[in-house]
Write a protein that holds these residues in place. Sequence first.
Motif, PDB file in Angstrom:
ATOM      1  N   GLY A 125       0.814  -1.211   0.000  1.00 57.38           N
ATOM      2  CA  GLY A 125       0.000   0.000   0.000  1.00 57.38           C
ATOM      3  C   GLY A 125       0.848   1.262   0.000  1.00 57.38           C
ATOM      4  O   GLY A 125       0.562   2.221  -0.715  1.00 57.38           O
ATOM      5  N   GLN A 126       1.884   1.267   0.817  1.00 56.32           N
ATOM      6  CA  GLN A 126       2.783   2.421   0.871  1.00 56.32           C
ATOM      7  C   GLN A 126       3.507   2.593  -0.465  1.00 56.32           C
ATOM      8  O   GLN A 126       3.701   3.716  -0.937  1.00 56.32           O
ATOM      9  N   GLU A 168       2.476   1.657  -3.507  1.00 55.48           N
ATOM     10  CA  GLU A 168       1.549   2.182  -4.515  1.00 55.48           C
ATOM     11  C   GLU A 168       1.345   3.683  -4.337  1.00 55.48           C
ATOM     12  O   GLU A 168       1.298   4.443  -5.295  1.00 55.48           O
ATOM     13  N   LYS A 169       1.221   4.111  -3.089  1.00 54.56           N
ATOM     14  CA  LYS A 169       1.032   5.533  -2.790  1.00 54.56           C
ATOM     15  C   LYS A 169       2.252   6.339  -3.231  1.00 54.56           C
ATOM     16  O   LYS A 169       2.120   7.406  -3.826  1.00 54.56           O
ATOM     17  N   GLN A 170       3.454   5.837  -2.988  1.00 57.92           N
ATOM     18  CA  GLN A 170       4.686   6.529  -3.369  1.00 57.92           C
ATOM     19  C   GLN A 170       4.826   6.602  -4.886  1.00 57.92           C
ATOM     20  O   GLN A 170       5.291   7.606  -5.419  1.00 57.92           O
ATOM     21  N   SER A 201       2.480   6.815  -7.072  1.00 64.47           N
ATOM     22  CA  SER A 201       1.499   7.696  -7.661  1.00 64.47           C
ATOM     23  C   SER A 201       1.788   9.177  -7.376  1.00 64.47           C
ATOM     24  O   SER A 201       1.098  10.047  -7.888  1.00 64.47           O
ATOM     25  N   GLN A 202       2.769   9.452  -6.565  1.00 62.02           N
ATOM     26  CA  GLN A 202       3.097  10.852  -6.217  1.00 62.02           C
ATOM     27  C   GLN A 202       4.021  11.478  -7.226  1.00 62.02           C
ATOM     28  O   GLN A 202       4.787  10.931  -7.887  1.00 62.02           O
TER      29      GLN A 202
END
Length: 86
Positions: free
Chosen positions: A78-79, A81-83, A85-86
């Motif tokens: 999850g972390q 994927e978030k990184q 997309s930034q």
Amino acid sequence: MVVTADHIRDKLLQELEAVHVEVEDTSPNRCAASFKVLVVSNQFEGKSLLQRHRMVNSCLGEELKEIHAFEQKTVTPGQWEKQKSQ
């Protein structure tokens, strides 16, 4: 023991059931003395950064005896994927 980026990658994928591993030999002339890794694993869920790093260090205990410098980044899927997309 000769430590290679492929060996480190394979071991982390298998033992930590990592979904993604990046290993870079950062030593001069790529002489396998220094590595930088990114490990993405579900096993890191609910673990502190220190616990995650200890898991990696435990997994690579024998290899770390041969390595002079080791940098690691440990994240959950999850972390990661978030990184990305930034």
